[in-house]
Design a protein around this motif. Sequence first.
Motif, PDB file in Angstrom:
ATOM      1  N   THR A 113       0.851  -1.187   0.000  1.00 33.12           N
ATOM      2  CA  THR A 113       0.000   0.000   0.000  1.00 33.12           C
ATOM      3  C   THR A 113       0.887   1.237   0.000  1.00 33.12           C
ATOM      4  O   THR A 113       1.840   1.318   0.771  1.00 33.12           O
ATOM      5  CB  THR A 113      -0.903   0.035   1.247  1.00 33.12           C
ATOM      6  N   GLN A 114       0.570   2.197  -0.870  1.00 33.00           N
ATOM      7  CA  GLN A 114       1.232   3.507  -0.839  1.00 33.00           C
ATOM      8  C   GLN A 114       0.244   4.539  -0.308  1.00 33.00           C
ATOM      9  O   GLN A 114      -0.859   4.677  -0.834  1.00 33.00           O
ATOM     10  CB  GLN A 114       1.703   3.932  -2.226  1.00 33.00           C
ATOM     11  N   TRP A 115       0.654   5.256   0.739  1.00 30.48           N
ATOM     12  CA  TRP A 115      -0.164   6.325   1.313  1.00 30.48           C
ATOM     13  C   TRP A 115       0.542   7.633   0.995  1.00 30.48           C
ATOM     14  O   TRP A 115       1.594   7.928   1.547  1.00 30.48           O
ATOM     15  CB  TRP A 115      -0.303   6.124   2.820  1.00 30.48           C
ATOM     16  N   MET A 116      -0.014   8.420   0.101  1.00 29.19           N
ATOM     17  CA  MET A 116       0.614   9.655  -0.344  1.00 29.19           C
ATOM     18  C   MET A 116      -0.144  10.858   0.193  1.00 29.19           C
ATOM     19  O   MET A 116      -1.354  10.977   0.008  1.00 29.19           O
ATOM     20  CB  MET A 116       0.640   9.727  -1.875  1.00 29.19           C
ATOM     21  N   THR A 117       0.560  11.737   0.885  1.00 30.64           N
ATOM     22  CA  THR A 117       0.002  13.002   1.345  1.00 30.64           C
ATOM     23  C   THR A 117       0.367  14.070   0.320  1.00 30.64           C
ATOM     24  O   THR A 117       1.525  14.493   0.249  1.00 30.64           O
ATOM     25  CB  THR A 117       0.556  13.374   2.723  1.00 30.64           C
ATOM     26  N   ALA A 118      -0.607  14.494  -0.483  1.00 29.73           N
ATOM     27  CA  ALA A 118      -0.321  15.478  -1.534  1.00 29.73           C
ATOM     28  C   ALA A 118      -0.062  16.856  -0.934  1.00 29.73           C
ATOM     29  O   ALA A 118       0.765  17.614  -1.441  1.00 29.73           O
ATOM     30  CB  ALA A 118      -1.467  15.533  -2.536  1.00 29.73           C
ATOM     31  N   MET A 154      -1.979  22.366   3.439  1.00 28.94           N
ATOM     32  CA  MET A 154      -0.761  22.754   2.733  1.00 28.94           C
ATOM     33  C   MET A 154       0.481  22.102   3.347  1.00 28.94           C
ATOM     34  O   MET A 154       1.580  22.644   3.290  1.00 28.94           O
ATOM     35  CB  MET A 154      -0.615  24.280   2.729  1.00 28.94           C
ATOM     36  N   ALA A 155       0.311  20.927   3.916  1.00 28.56           N
ATOM     37  CA  ALA A 155       1.447  20.196   4.483  1.00 28.56           C
ATOM     38  C   ALA A 155       2.446  19.834   3.387  1.00 28.56           C
ATOM     39  O   ALA A 155       2.103  19.751   2.196  1.00 28.56           O
ATOM     40  CB  ALA A 155       0.957  18.928   5.171  1.00 28.56           C
TER      41      ALA A 155
END
Length: 260
Positions: A113-118, A154-155
């Motif tokens: 699983t890839q968890w991406m925080t845009a 906006m992290a």
Amino acid sequence: MAGNKVVIKRFLLDTVPWFTIDPFLFCVHHLDQYPEGDPRTLGPKGGSAALAGRHLGSDFDDANKWKMYHGRRIPGFPAHPHRGFETITVVLQGLVDHFDSSGATGRYGEGDTQWMTAGSGLQHSEMFPLTKSDAPNTLDLFQIWLNLPKKNKMAKPSYKMFWGPQTPVITPSEGISVRLIAGAWGDAFHRAIDPPADSWAADPENDVLVAIMTLENGSVAALPPLMGSGSSGEAAARKVSRCIYHVDGAASAELYSAGS
């Protein structure tokens, strides 16, 4: 279902993307029976002949056993932007090649699983390489978009990988298997890997749960109770909605209101 869980709505999974509830923005399942691949291009073996008649660049025809999506040589989704939310990509079978505007690259799949925080924004691509030249290249994946809390919109963009062998898979009762992607199942001992710190799922009071449940014929499953920090008091009065998608078998879904 047991306890005080009430079905709010039932609906067919006849549109893409599927119905979601806040803070979830998007949910889709890709199941593509790709043919043998060409080791030179990582696209379908046969090149242009194999792709004849397809709308390359926008191939979403459900009449076919597999789709090129926005890919023209390799199936998948070339560079596109995301901002202000997260993508959770669970690959049960097959591979994904990832590249983004920050310079990050990688290949994952077969249970990962890839968890991406845009967050503040980036462009990335997700392509599906057909690496097997002597066998079909089945792709089976789910992708979920999860909104970010206002304070974290906006992290700084980031990733967290949940490798297949690290992902908890539990058996709450006979004939039932649960792959935990986010949240807890029943108690603190059955908990997924911690989500990214900026995620909506990082706050235990939100009781975010993402799981893939497999049931054998005749099995009956119940959703776990709420967790949170006060499951016997404050959390007991809270209302949390759960959306269950029946993917294999009856193609339908149910929306539940779940108390504690």
